[in-house]
Design a protein around this motif. Structure first.
Motif, mmCIF file in Angstrom:
data_model
loop_
_atom_site.group_PDB
_atom_site.id
_atom_site.type_symbol
_atom_site.label_atom_id
_atom_site.label_comp_id
_atom_site.label_asym_id
_atom_site.label_seq_id
_atom_site.Cartn_x
_atom_site.Cartn_y
_atom_site.Cartn_z
ATOM 1 N N SER A 234 0.831 -1.194 0.000
ATOM 2 C CA SER A 234 0.000 0.000 0.000
ATOM 3 C C SER A 234 0.867 1.246 0.000
ATOM 4 C CB SER A 234 -0.929 -0.002 1.225
ATOM 5 O OG SER A 234 -0.167 0.109 2.418
ATOM 6 N N GLY A 235 0.216 2.389 -0.190
ATOM 7 C CA GLY A 235 0.905 3.677 -0.134
ATOM 8 C C GLY A 235 0.504 4.592 -1.270
ATOM 9 N N ARG A 236 0.257 5.849 -0.944
ATOM 10 C CA ARG A 236 -0.113 6.856 -1.941
ATOM 11 C C ARG A 236 1.012 7.854 -2.186
ATOM 12 N NH1 ARG A 236 -5.420 6.959 -3.149
ATOM 13 N NH2 ARG A 236 -5.491 9.159 -3.742
ATOM 14 N N GLY A 237 1.970 7.926 -1.293
ATOM 15 C CA GLY A 237 3.052 8.887 -1.423
ATOM 16 C C GLY A 237 4.394 8.217 -1.254
ATOM 17 N N LEU A 238 5.212 8.751 -0.363
ATOM 18 C CA LEU A 238 6.553 8.223 -0.166
ATOM 19 C C LEU A 238 6.583 7.080 0.837
ATOM 20 C CD1 LEU A 238 8.515 11.614 -0.072
ATOM 21 C CD2 LEU A 238 8.171 10.074 -2.020
ATOM 22 N N SER A 239 5.560 6.957 1.667
ATOM 23 C CA SER A 239 5.513 5.896 2.682
ATOM 24 C C SER A 239 4.744 4.694 2.154
ATOM 25 C CB SER A 239 4.839 6.406 3.958
ATOM 26 O OG SER A 239 5.550 7.481 4.511
ATOM 27 N N GLN A 240 5.250 3.508 2.447
ATOM 28 C CA GLN A 240 4.589 2.280 2.012
ATOM 29 C C GLN A 240 4.154 1.445 3.211
ATOM 30 O OE1 GLN A 240 7.261 0.207 -0.652
ATOM 31 N NE2 GLN A 240 6.534 1.350 -2.419
ATOM 32 N N ASN A 241 3.046 0.720 3.000
ATOM 33 C CA ASN A 241 2.576 -0.305 3.946
ATOM 34 C C ASN A 241 2.166 0.242 5.307
ATOM 35 O OD1 ASN A 241 3.199 -2.016 1.835
ATOM 36 N ND2 ASN A 241 5.123 -2.698 2.733
ATOM 37 N N LYS A 242 1.762 1.511 5.341
ATOM 38 C CA LYS A 242 1.239 2.101 6.571
ATOM 39 C C LYS A 242 -0.263 1.867 6.708
ATOM 40 C CE LYS A 242 5.297 3.677 7.594
ATOM 41 N NZ LYS A 242 6.100 2.996 8.631
ATOM 42 N N THR A 243 -0.884 1.362 5.660
ATOM 43 C CA THR A 243 -2.287 0.937 5.702
ATOM 44 C C THR A 243 -2.360 -0.480 5.146
ATOM 45 O OG1 THR A 243 -2.815 1.775 3.482
ATOM 46 C CG2 THR A 243 -3.065 3.313 5.317
#
Length: 374
Positions: A234-243
């Motif tokens: 997951s991820g919409r920006g620079l961070s992944q897998n936070k949701t």
């Protein structure tokens, strides 16, 4: 002396350019469409999930996003600039425009809206899954839909009982669509953490139901919705897998409907069948695959294995025929699963975008519409 002055001037220009690009990037990522990371009580709930480890969600099996030998830069460069044969259709994608707002409530149907967007009516409940009806990217000139594939817009939607999201990638969670539909939706159902985006965009917190894998939501006797595992990220920006990311089982009087979301192949397909029994209709991703990311999307052979694991009464494949997100030809996913379905006795159904699939007519037939576009 002149050389030193020229060098200093070039250095100053370079530093100013880097600063300007950095500022432009910072401003770009502040756009509300990028959403918000989970915090507070929402984050505390996520931390308690067995699928959340070391500050991020994880799959059951180790799942590298990229498996090829190319660097990330080379992979992106090839995707943006390589010449891909038949990446887009030369003719309009055929479609059938149904007036969803006037569709009789007693008509129990599934309607593919293009890519992974699905509209369902079951026992009077109106369900919308992964609605991307405006834009599949943060900028309008990227991921433009194929001609004929974008016939449904937010204003075409009726009031919605359940808006279901499988994960927060741009081609499954569209900021503009969510903003346009806010007054029409009673309940939002999403994997853990995705509610942070929705709430940031103005959705009433009381309307949001976030589920972990195998978590249930039910507010009526007719329909129950269960989140099930998927193998993705997951991820919409620079961070992944936070949701979290998920598929779903929709339990109804017609049987179980399975929605895969985006997923690579793994043991979760056989586990879902073991837990929930017969599946009347499986709606499974098919397209936007590549050997370089084989663990997060299914290659054609993986789709066959997944379908045999699930053994559904009917199979509808999605995640194709609207955008160029991989290097295969636009129709390859449909050609390959059609050929495989004949060899493996899979009951593949192939509705056009907008064509009604009747839940009480398991023998309903459909055209292989992509063949007409040769």
């Amino acid at each position: 002396m002149k050389i030193k002055k020229v060098f200093k001037r070039l250095l100053v220009i370079t530093l100013i350019s880097i600063a300007c690009l950095g500022l432009a990037g910072f401003i770009f990522f502040q756009h509300p469409s990028f959403g918000s990371l989970p915090a507070g009580a929402r984050l505390n709930k996520m931390i308690k999930s067995p699928n959340y480890k070391n500050g991020e969600f994880v799959n059951f099996s180790p799942t590298p996003i990229e498996t090829g030998e190319k660097s990330k830069f080379k992979g992106l460069w090839d995707f943006l600039f390589e010449n891909r044969k038949d990446a887009k259709p030369l003719a309009n994608i055929p479609n059938i425009k149904v007036d969803l707002r006037r569709l009789p409530a007693a008509e129990d149907v599934v309607i593919w809206l293009g890519h992974s967007s699905i509209y369902m009516q079951i026992d009077g409940k109106k369900i919308l899954i992964d609605p991307v009806l405006v834009s599949a990217s943060p900028v309008s000139f990227i991921n433009k839909p194929f001609a004929g594939s974008a016939v449904y817009a937010p204003e075409d939607m009726p009031d919605i009982d359940y808006l279901i999201t499988t994960h927060d990638h741009w081609d499954h969670l569209d900021y503009n669509t969510i903003m346009s539909l806010r007054k029409k939706v009673s309940t939002y159902i999403s994997p853990l953490g995705v509610g942070a985006h929705l709430e940031y965009w103005g959705v009433d917190k009381g309307k949001i139901q976030e589920l972990d894998w195998y978590g249930d939501f039910q507010d009526n006797p007719e329909v129950k919705i269960t989140a099930v595992p998927a193998r993705h990220f997951s991820g919409r920006g620079l961070s992944q897998n936070k949701t979290l990311w998920a598929g779903y089982i929709i339990h109804s009087r017609y049987g179980n409907f399975y929605i895969s979301g985006d997923t690579g192949y793994d043991t979760h397909f056989s586990e879902i069948k073991k837990r929930y029994g017969p599946i009347a209709l499986a709606i499974v991703e098919n397209g936007q695959y590549n050997a370089d990311w084989k663990y997060i999307h299914m290659l054609p052979g993986d789709l066959v294995k997944a379908t045999l694991d699930l053994s559904p009464g009917r199979l509808l494949t999605v995640h194709n025929s609207k955008y160029v997100l991989a290097s295969h030809s636009w129709k390859e996913p449909l050609v390959k699963i059609s050929e495989a379905s004949e060899k493996n006795a899979i009951n593949l159904i192939t509705p056009k975008i907008g064509e009604r699939v009747y839940l009480d007519q398991p023998g309903q037939k459909f055209e292989k519409w992509w063949k007409e576009m040769d």
